[in-house]
Enzyme design. Structure first.
Site, PDB file in Angstrom:
ATOM      1  CE  LYS A  66     -12.956  -3.719  -1.279  1.00 46.79           C
ATOM      2  NZ  LYS A  66     -13.875  -3.624  -0.162  1.00 46.79           N
ATOM      3  CE  LYS A  76      -4.389  -1.708   1.793  1.00 39.93           C
ATOM      4  NZ  LYS A  76      -5.372  -1.671   2.893  1.00 39.93           N
ATOM      5  CE  LYS A  86      -9.118 -12.668  -2.626  1.00 41.42           C
ATOM      6  NZ  LYS A  86      -8.811 -12.489  -1.215  1.00 41.42           N
TER       7      LYS A  86
END
Ligand code: TRP
Length: 337
Positions: free
Chosen positions: A205, A120, A202
């Site tokens: 979103k 992140k 995977k």
């Protein structure tokens, strides 16, 4: 003869989802859908972790909307708000309060090793805030406040559960048994749904819109996304995740929705082209999501109902959290009046 009045206590289960956008078909098939029957076995808490969402910059109106939306979606997916504690993290102040205490029992070194922090910080290099760094501590607080025995976690959250266990163990070794040490909950059957545009990853979103189906997507959007799903250059419908990830992902989705196996779906469709597979999958998904979407619309339009549920459930959560926090305050020596 005296009856034994020993009650077998159910174990506690805690799960949190960030209200940061769309809930995907992957979240639904891989997690939410399987939560519906868990209340029989566990005392379940399903939390809208709005404080965690603040670690990335949020538009206030969108955060508010997404939080209500996620709460409504939990219920629309079949989680009964009378039997499960469905609530917002920020409505229960103990999360932040215990979070502070646990910060003082967590090492910089441990937090620097978190792969999600590293990812992140790379993605959001302009906003590497302290909250992003201590994110796992707040998550540990979520879990430990409720004396949680089991936490359903995907692979990406395993490391965070590990650090939660370490923090709890460290605290217990100093102050005695204050916290239950949580275990990961691995569902017996859980579909692992992959991205439609890169079926080796995977479904997420945070990727491009076309790579995932959102639970609240309109039927034509769902059909369009499946039509564009990446397959391969053969023309054989066969379940073979290693060599045919795209086709296998479609078969997995179809099977998960219908309650069959990917192999059964492959043989039912054998001889047909990929177009037929995509259409069949899209159709099955549209049909499976229709009742959820209808229920969602009812709930989201009735804010009084939704807010009343969130209020009652926040009170239930608070009653449990308060007890744990009191115990912690006492053990560590905060002056009690
Ligand atoms: N970090 C989790 C995620 O992004 C969300 C979360 C916050 C959570 N607190 C939790 C998950 C406690 C399980 C238990 O997916």
């Amino acid at each position: 003869m005296e009856q034994s009045n020993e009650v077998i206590q159910k174990k506690n289960l805690f799960s949190g989802i960030q209200p940061s956008g769309n809930i995907t078909l992957g979240n639904y098939l891989g997690a939410l859908r399987n939560f519906v029957l868990l209340h029989e076995q566990y005392n379940c808490l399903f939390c809208v972790v709005d404080l965690h969402a603040l670690t990335l910059r949020q538009d206030p109106a969108a955060l508010r909307r997404n939080s209500a939306s996620l709460a409504a979606l939990y219920i629309a997916c079949g989680l009964d708000p009378e039997k499960n504690i469905i609530y917002c993290q920020s409505h229960v102040p103990e999360h932040a309060e215990l979070g502070w205490i646990l910060n003082c029992f967590t090492y910089m070194g441990e937090l620097s090793r978190m792969t999600q922090f590293k990812d992140k910080s790379q993605k959001h290099a302009d906003n590497i805030n302290a909250g992003l760094f201590t994110y796992p501590v707040l998550m540990a607080s979520d879990i430990l406040l409720y004396q949680t025995h089991v936490v359903p976690v995907g692979a990406d959250q395993k490391q965070h559960l590990e650090i939660c266990r370490d923090i709890a163990g460290r605290f217990n070794s100093i102050y005695g048994d204050v916290f239950v040490i949580p275990e990961p909950y691995i569902p017996k059957t859980s579909a692992r749904i992959m991205s439609l545009s890169d079926p080796t990853r995977k479904m997420s979103k945070s990727d491009a819109e076309d790579s995932y189906v959102a639970v609240l997507d309109a039927p034509d959007a769902i059909r369009r996304k499946f039509k564009r799903a990446v397959t391969d250059s053969e023309a054989e419908i066969r379940y073979d995740p290693e060599n045919k990830p795209g086709v296998s992902n479609l078969l997995s989705i179809l099977a998960a929705v219908k309650g069959t196996t990917p192999e059964e779906e492959a043989s039912a469709l054998s001889g047909l082209g990929y177009g037929a597979l995509k259409e069949a999958t899209a159709q099955a998904v549209v049909e499976a999501l229709a009742p959820i979407q209808a229920r969602y619309q009812e709930i989201i339009k009735d804010k009084d109902y939704l807010n009343a549920i969130l209020k009652t459930n926040a009170e239930k959560a608070h009653a449990i959290a308060f007890r744990t926090l009191r115990k912690v305050y006492k053990k560590i020596g905060l002056y009690q009046i």
